[in-house]
Design an enzyme around this catalytic site. Structure first.
Site, PDB file in Angstrom:
ATOM      1  N   GLU A 129       0.842  -1.204   0.000  1.00 22.15           N
ATOM      2  CA  GLU A 129       0.000   0.000   0.000  1.00 22.15           C
ATOM      3  C   GLU A 129       0.877   1.255   0.000  1.00 22.15           C
ATOM      4  O   GLU A 129       1.310   1.701  -1.036  1.00 22.15           O
ATOM      5  CB  GLU A 129      -1.017  -0.047   1.143  1.00 22.15           C
ATOM      6  CG  GLU A 129      -2.117  -1.067   0.810  1.00 22.15           C
ATOM      7  CD  GLU A 129      -3.278  -1.089   1.779  1.00 22.15           C
ATOM      8  OE1 GLU A 129      -3.153  -0.590   2.909  1.00 22.15           O
ATOM      9  OE2 GLU A 129      -4.326  -1.626   1.397  1.00 22.15           O
ATOM     10  N   MET A 130       1.211   1.812   1.162  1.00 22.99           N
ATOM     11  CA  MET A 130       1.977   3.059   1.140  1.00 22.99           C
ATOM     12  C   MET A 130       3.492   2.823   1.295  1.00 22.99           C
ATOM     13  O   MET A 130       4.290   3.678   0.944  1.00 22.99           O
ATOM     14  CB  MET A 130       1.437   4.010   2.199  1.00 22.99           C
ATOM     15  CG  MET A 130      -0.033   4.333   1.939  1.00 22.99           C
ATOM     16  SD  MET A 130      -0.828   5.187   3.317  1.00 22.99           S
ATOM     17  CE  MET A 130      -0.734   6.865   2.750  1.00 22.99           C
TER      18      MET A 130
END
Ligand code: HEC
Ligand code: HEC
Length: 354
Positions: A129-130
């Site tokens: 994700e990040m």
């Protein structure tokens, strides 16, 4: 007081007071947002959380903020079947709405986080994700003078990952969408639902048995059920998705993770066979705005979801049976979902990022 009087008073209390509180509970619930004692809401903290929510410094390559996937103008979802992901990786699940998360009892489709504070750093550090290193994140936020001043004002101290999570949680607790037509209807406004939506509501509670799982103020029992929704075809042979599943399963100590070829759902958290492919019953509030549906975004429309349920759910599931709804009845249920459950719009002014 003599015994007979006590019984009479008890009976009067039970007959008058209990139904009144049950009825009121549905509506009153929203008036008090549950807030943990060690993270009280303050306007400054909420504002700080909002800035962090929109700040792309939270991702490793600086391209993504929380709002990239939880888009305020799309009911804090993103309209994709499978969520975006960090470059060269793939995500495996649909982006859920954040509206009314303040009332959730657990977080993620498999309930693997217990509080919003605990949840907030998962996407930040998640490799797919990040993908932001948390030590680096602290230094990165600390390098911004106005953030340093804000953390001092809000928390009386330095920037830490824990406080970043607390501010993000405080902001998310403000994303409340209530006053849907169903709320007005249950308060006694009989005109709040159209005739078709009312029929849909009756079916929802009756013949279609939706209320068995979609009940209470969120229209979710907050429990986990394996409906066995079909696999997303995009997953079948995708090595990046396989990598993501196996990575998460490994983190959760699933011994057979190398062979894993489907989303084990709640099983990863409980290690209990009955939780294989079980997912938390989603809220149905604002459902008209959060297509596509299910943990893997497999259904593009509510018609597809209703057909799936009417046919008794997915192969081998033990929780649903065919409903025998006519096409008219299916239409009424859809009308109820669309017209009845859409609440106040939450408008967010995008903050200036320091
Ligand atoms: C790359 C897209 C993406 C980004 C960026 C992202 N999320 Fe999410 N979010 C998701 C997905 C996908 C899920 C569901 C994952 C799961 O259930 O395993 C999720 C789940 C959640 C949930 C749980 C909701 C529920 O229904 O239980 C919360 C709360 C949340 N995200 C908040 C945040 C916050 C705060 C940030 C920023 C720090 C953030 N998200 C960044 C995609 C994203
Ligand atoms: C046995 C419990 C159960 C029953 C009964 C049930 N649901 Fe659900 N519902 C769930 C679960 C669990 C999911 C999520 C499944 C997944 O993601 O794999 C879900 C998903 C949904 C979704 C998609 C939500 C989203 O945000 O993706 C809709 C819409 C829905 N249900 C409507 C209904 C309706 C309408 C009925 C009655 C016809 C019904 N459900 C009956 C448990 C149930």
């Amino acid at each position: 007081m003599c015994r007979r009087n006590k019984i009479i008073i008890g009976l009067v209390f039970a007959l008058v007071f209990i139904p009144a509180t049950l009825f009121a509970a549905h509506i009153e619930y929203f008036k008090s947002i549950p807030v943990p004692a060690d993270n009280p809401q303050t306007p400054e903290k909420i504002e700080l959380g909002k800035q962090l929510f929109f700040d792309r410094r939270l991702s490793g390559d600086g391209t993504m903020s929380c709002a990239t996937c939880h888009v305020p103008e799309q009911a804090f979802a993103d309209g994709l079947d499978i969520s975006m992901s960090y470059p060269t990786t793939k995500n495996w699940r649909n982006t859920p709405t954040l509206l009314n998360v303040a009332f959730y009892k657990s977080f993620f489709f498999d309930g693997r986080a217990a509080t919003l504070e605990e949840q907030a750093l998962f996407p930040v550090m998640s490799a797919f994700e990040m993908n932001k290193n948390l030590d680096y994140l602290e230094e990165h936020i600390r390098s911004v003078p106005s953030y340093v001043a804000d953390f001092k004002k809000v928390f009386g101290g330095d920037v830490t990952r824990g406080r970043i999570a607390m501010a993000l949680a405080a902001f998310q607790r403000t994303l409340i969408s209530m006053n849907a037509p169903i709320d007005k209807y249950l308060k006694g406004d009989t005109k709040a639902l159209s005739a078709e939506a009312k029929k849909g509501y009756e079916l929802f509670k009756g013949k279609a048995r939706c209320i068995k799982c979609h009940d209470g103020v969120l229209l979710s029992d907050s429990r986990f059920h394996a409906l066995n929704v079909p696999e997303n075809p995009a997953f079948v042979n995708d090595p990046d998705v396989k990598a993501t599943r196996r990575f998460v399963a490994k983190v959760y100590h699933y011994a057979d993770y190398k062979k894993l070829n489907e989303d084990p759902g709640r099983f990863l958290v409980t290690n209990n066979k009955k939780d294989w492919r079980a997912f938390r019953t989603p809220t149905l509030r604002n459902i008209a705005q959060t297509a596509p549906y299910m943990h893997n975004g497999i259904f593009k429309t509510l018609d597809e979801v209703i057909d799936f349920l009417n046919n008794g759910g997915g192969k081998g599931n033990k929780v649903l049976t065919p409903l025998g709804l006519t096409s008219e009845e299916k239409k009424y249920i859809k009308t109820f979902l669309i017209e009845g459950l859409t609440g106040d719009k939450v408008k967010i002014k995008h903050p200036d990022i320091p």
